[in-house]
Design a protein around this motif. Structure first.
Motif, PDB file in Angstrom:
ATOM      1  N   ARG A  54     -29.499  23.737  -0.785  1.00  0.00           N
ATOM      2  CA  ARG A  54     -28.736  24.191   0.554  1.00  0.00           C
ATOM      3  C   ARG A  54     -30.151  24.159   1.461  1.00  0.00           C
ATOM      4  NH1 ARG A  54     -23.738  25.344   0.640  1.00  0.00           N
ATOM      5  NH2 ARG A  54     -22.802  25.853  -1.334  1.00  0.00           N
ATOM      6  N   LEU A  55     -29.926  23.484   2.665  1.00  0.00           N
ATOM      7  CA  LEU A  55     -31.064  23.513   3.645  1.00  0.00           C
ATOM      8  C   LEU A  55     -30.376  23.995   5.023  1.00  0.00           C
ATOM      9  CD1 LEU A  55     -33.681  22.081   4.615  1.00  0.00           C
ATOM     10  CD2 LEU A  55     -32.251  20.129   5.446  1.00  0.00           C
ATOM     11  N   PRO A  56     -31.115  25.224   5.245  1.00  0.00           N
ATOM     12  CA  PRO A  56     -30.798  25.899   6.449  1.00  0.00           C
ATOM     13  C   PRO A  56     -31.231  25.135   7.747  1.00  0.00           C
ATOM     14  CG  PRO A  56     -31.831  27.293   4.809  1.00  0.00           C
ATOM     15  CD  PRO A  56     -32.049  26.007   4.348  1.00  0.00           C
ATOM     16  N   PHE A  57     -30.238  25.224   8.632  1.00  0.00           N
ATOM     17  CA  PHE A  57     -30.477  24.727   9.805  1.00  0.00           C
ATOM     18  C   PHE A  57     -29.728  25.568  11.249  1.00  0.00           C
ATOM     19  CE2 PHE A  57     -26.568  22.678   8.758  1.00  0.00           C
ATOM     20  CZ  PHE A  57     -25.942  22.402   9.902  1.00  0.00           C
ATOM     21  N   CYS A  58     -30.270  25.420  12.440  1.00  0.00           N
ATOM     22  CA  CYS A  58     -29.540  26.055  13.304  1.00  0.00           C
ATOM     23  C   CYS A  58     -29.215  25.162  14.612  1.00  0.00           C
ATOM     24  CB  CYS A  58     -30.472  27.317  13.713  1.00  0.00           C
ATOM     25  SG  CYS A  58     -30.638  28.450  12.753  1.00  0.00           S
ATOM     26  N   LEU A  59     -28.309  25.282  15.184  1.00  0.00           N
ATOM     27  CA  LEU A  59     -27.999  24.355  16.465  1.00  0.00           C
ATOM     28  C   LEU A  59     -28.068  25.301  17.614  1.00  0.00           C
ATOM     29  CD1 LEU A  59     -24.685  22.506  15.314  1.00  0.00           C
ATOM     30  CD2 LEU A  59     -27.018  21.715  14.921  1.00  0.00           C
ATOM     31  N   GLU A  60     -28.728  24.637  18.618  1.00  0.00           N
ATOM     32  CA  GLU A  60     -28.984  25.409  19.931  1.00  0.00           C
ATOM     33  C   GLU A  60     -28.262  24.736  21.059  1.00  0.00           C
ATOM     34  OE1 GLU A  60     -32.862  24.697  19.714  1.00  0.00           O
ATOM     35  OE2 GLU A  60     -33.538  26.039  18.139  1.00  0.00           O
ATOM     36  N   PHE A  61     -27.474  25.536  21.936  1.00  0.00           N
ATOM     37  CA  PHE A  61     -26.592  25.272  22.958  1.00  0.00           C
ATOM     38  C   PHE A  61     -26.995  25.617  24.252  1.00  0.00           C
ATOM     39  CE2 PHE A  61     -24.229  25.258  19.066  1.00  0.00           C
ATOM     40  CZ  PHE A  61     -23.352  24.127  19.245  1.00  0.00           C
ATOM     41  N   GLU A  62     -26.598  24.864  25.187  1.00  0.00           N
ATOM     42  CA  GLU A  62     -26.618  25.322  26.727  1.00  0.00           C
ATOM     43  C   GLU A  62     -26.402  26.784  26.849  1.00  0.00           C
ATOM     44  OE1 GLU A  62     -24.675  23.307  30.062  1.00  0.00           O
ATOM     45  OE2 GLU A  62     -26.660  21.908  29.713  1.00  0.00           O
ATOM     46  N   GLY A  63     -27.504  27.607  27.613  1.00  0.00           N
ATOM     47  CA  GLY A  63     -27.029  28.654  27.829  1.00  0.00           C
ATOM     48  C   GLY A  63     -27.645  29.785  26.678  1.00  0.00           C
ATOM     49  N   GLY A  64     -28.321  29.118  25.719  1.00  0.00           N
ATOM     50  CA  GLY A  64     -28.888  30.125  24.660  1.00  0.00           C
ATOM     51  C   GLY A  64     -28.123  30.338  23.408  1.00  0.00           C
ATOM     52  N   ALA A  65     -26.915  30.149  23.369  1.00  0.00           N
ATOM     53  CA  ALA A  65     -26.334  30.326  21.849  1.00  0.00           C
ATOM     54  C   ALA A  65     -26.917  29.258  20.887  1.00  0.00           C
ATOM     55  CB  ALA A  65     -24.699  29.953  22.322  1.00  0.00           C
ATOM     56  N   ARG A  66     -26.848  30.159  19.942  1.00  0.00           N
ATOM     57  CA  ARG A  66     -27.530  29.422  18.543  1.00  0.00           C
ATOM     58  C   ARG A  66     -26.633  29.815  17.560  1.00  0.00           C
ATOM     59  NH1 ARG A  66     -32.985  28.251  16.801  1.00  0.00           N
ATOM     60  NH2 ARG A  66     -33.094  29.304  14.493  1.00  0.00           N
ATOM     61  N   VAL A  67     -26.383  28.794  16.636  1.00  0.00           N
ATOM     62  CA  VAL A  67     -25.352  28.948  15.491  1.00  0.00           C
ATOM     63  C   VAL A  67     -26.209  28.216  14.414  1.00  0.00           C
ATOM     64  CG1 VAL A  67     -22.991  28.504  14.524  1.00  0.00           C
ATOM     65  CG2 VAL A  67     -23.219  28.742  16.904  1.00  0.00           C
ATOM     66  N   CYS A  68     -26.027  28.844  13.166  1.00  0.00           N
ATOM     67  CA  CYS A  68     -26.705  28.257  11.884  1.00  0.00           C
ATOM     68  C   CYS A  68     -25.846  28.060  10.808  1.00  0.00           C
ATOM     69  CB  CYS A  68     -27.922  29.558  11.478  1.00  0.00           C
ATOM     70  SG  CYS A  68     -29.095  29.910  13.065  1.00  0.00           S
ATOM     71  N   ALA A  69     -26.364  27.477   9.901  1.00  0.00           N
ATOM     72  CA  ALA A  69     -25.421  27.128   8.667  1.00  0.00           C
ATOM     73  C   ALA A  69     -26.663  26.527   7.608  1.00  0.00           C
ATOM     74  CB  ALA A  69     -24.425  25.916   9.064  1.00  0.00           C
ATOM     75  N   GLU A  70     -26.126  26.059   6.553  1.00  0.00           N
ATOM     76  CA  GLU A  70     -26.614  25.510   5.315  1.00  0.00           C
ATOM     77  C   GLU A  70     -25.913  24.228   5.075  1.00  0.00           C
ATOM     78  OE1 GLU A  70     -26.828  28.385   2.317  1.00  0.00           O
ATOM     79  OE2 GLU A  70     -28.723  29.147   2.969  1.00  0.00           O
ATOM     80  N   ALA A  71     -26.829  23.023   4.893  1.00  0.00           N
ATOM     81  CA  ALA A  71     -26.214  21.844   4.594  1.00  0.00           C
ATOM     82  C   ALA A  71     -26.498  21.865   3.007  1.00  0.00           C
ATOM     83  CB  ALA A  71     -27.048  20.497   5.371  1.00  0.00           C
ATOM     84  N   MET A  72     -25.502  21.209   2.529  1.00  0.00           N
ATOM     85  CA  MET A  72     -25.525  20.756   0.998  1.00  0.00           C
ATOM     86  C   MET A  72     -26.160  19.538   0.738  1.00  0.00           C
ATOM     87  SD  MET A  72     -25.065  21.152  -2.315  1.00  0.00           S
ATOM     88  CE  MET A  72     -23.903  22.689  -2.391  1.00  0.00           C
ATOM     89  N   VAL A  73     -27.191  19.396  -0.089  1.00  0.00           N
ATOM     90  CA  VAL A  73     -27.859  18.182  -0.332  1.00  0.00           C
ATOM     91  C   VAL A  73     -27.252  17.720  -1.370  1.00  0.00           C
ATOM     92  CG1 VAL A  73     -30.057  17.313  -1.141  1.00  0.00           C
ATOM     93  CG2 VAL A  73     -29.968  19.400   0.238  1.00  0.00           C
ATOM     94  N   LYS A  74     -26.822  16.296  -1.033  1.00  0.00           N
ATOM     95  CA  LYS A  74     -26.112  15.308  -2.118  1.00  0.00           C
ATOM     96  C   LYS A  74     -27.344  14.379  -2.546  1.00  0.00           C
ATOM     97  CE  LYS A  74     -21.663  15.161   0.155  1.00  0.00           C
ATOM     98  NZ  LYS A  74     -20.537  14.384   0.563  1.00  0.00           N
ATOM     99  N   GLY A  75     -26.757  14.119  -4.021  1.00  0.00           N
ATOM    100  CA  GLY A  75     -27.753  12.967  -4.906  1.00  0.00           C
ATOM    101  C   GLY A  75     -27.545  11.615  -4.031  1.00  0.00           C
ATOM    102  N   LEU A  76     -28.491  10.885  -4.368  1.00  0.00           N
ATOM    103  CA  LEU A  76     -28.413   9.466  -3.844  1.00  0.00           C
ATOM    104  C   LEU A  76     -27.141   8.634  -4.491  1.00  0.00           C
ATOM    105  CD1 LEU A  76     -32.216   8.533  -3.571  1.00  0.00           C
ATOM    106  CD2 LEU A  76     -30.438   9.068  -1.691  1.00  0.00           C
TER     107      LEU A  76
END
Length: 142
Positions: free
Chosen positions: A117-139
């Motif tokens: 799982r790869l953690p990442f965060c999205l940043e929005f106008e006004g300063g809001a920030r939301v985080c999640a984890e992306a599942m890594v799929k095999g080729l």
């Protein structure tokens, strides 16, 4: 001083509400091939709030940089490049999927492997920030 504290409290509350209004749905990426550690993260983005939100940027754990990109056709050729800020209408959704918008990640170290799982965060106008984890799929899952 009280006015300043009231303003800060309202600002924090507005950021909290905006972040609570965003849902990141089923984030995933393909395991990057050996090399520079570049990958694309895909997901659905849902705005459950009553105000438009604007996706401005992102950070990804272990990455040198990340940015929202898009694929487009021009003169019979497929091109990829930065998409710029992306609005998500109130009550609306945005799909980041292969062949369209995606979160482009550069310089991932260490290179994520299938099943991780790869953690990442999205940043929005006004300063809001939301985080999640992306599942890594095999080729092989392509």
């Amino acid at each position: 001083m009280r006015l300043l504290l009231a303003f800060m409290a309202c600002t924090f509350a507005a950021l909290h509400v905006a972040a609570a209004d965003i849902r990141i749905e089923t984030p995933w990426l393909f395991e990057p091939p050996p090399g520079p550690g570049n990958a694309a993260i895909y997901f659905g983005l849902r705005n459950t709030g009553t105000s438009e939100l604007v996706l401005r940027g992102a950070t990804v754990e272990g990455a040198a940089s990340a940015a929202v990109h898009q694929h487009s056709m021009s003169e019979g050729m497929m091109h990829m490049g930065p998409a710029g800020p992306l609005p998500v209408k109130a009550g609306g959704a945005l799909l980041l999927a292969p062949g369209g918008y995606h979160l482009m990640v550069f310089g991932l170290q260490p290179r994520p492997v299938a099943g991780a799982r790869l953690p990442f965060c999205l940043e929005f106008e006004g300063g809001a920030r939301v985080c999640a984890e992306a599942m890594v799929k095999g080729l092989a899952e392509q």
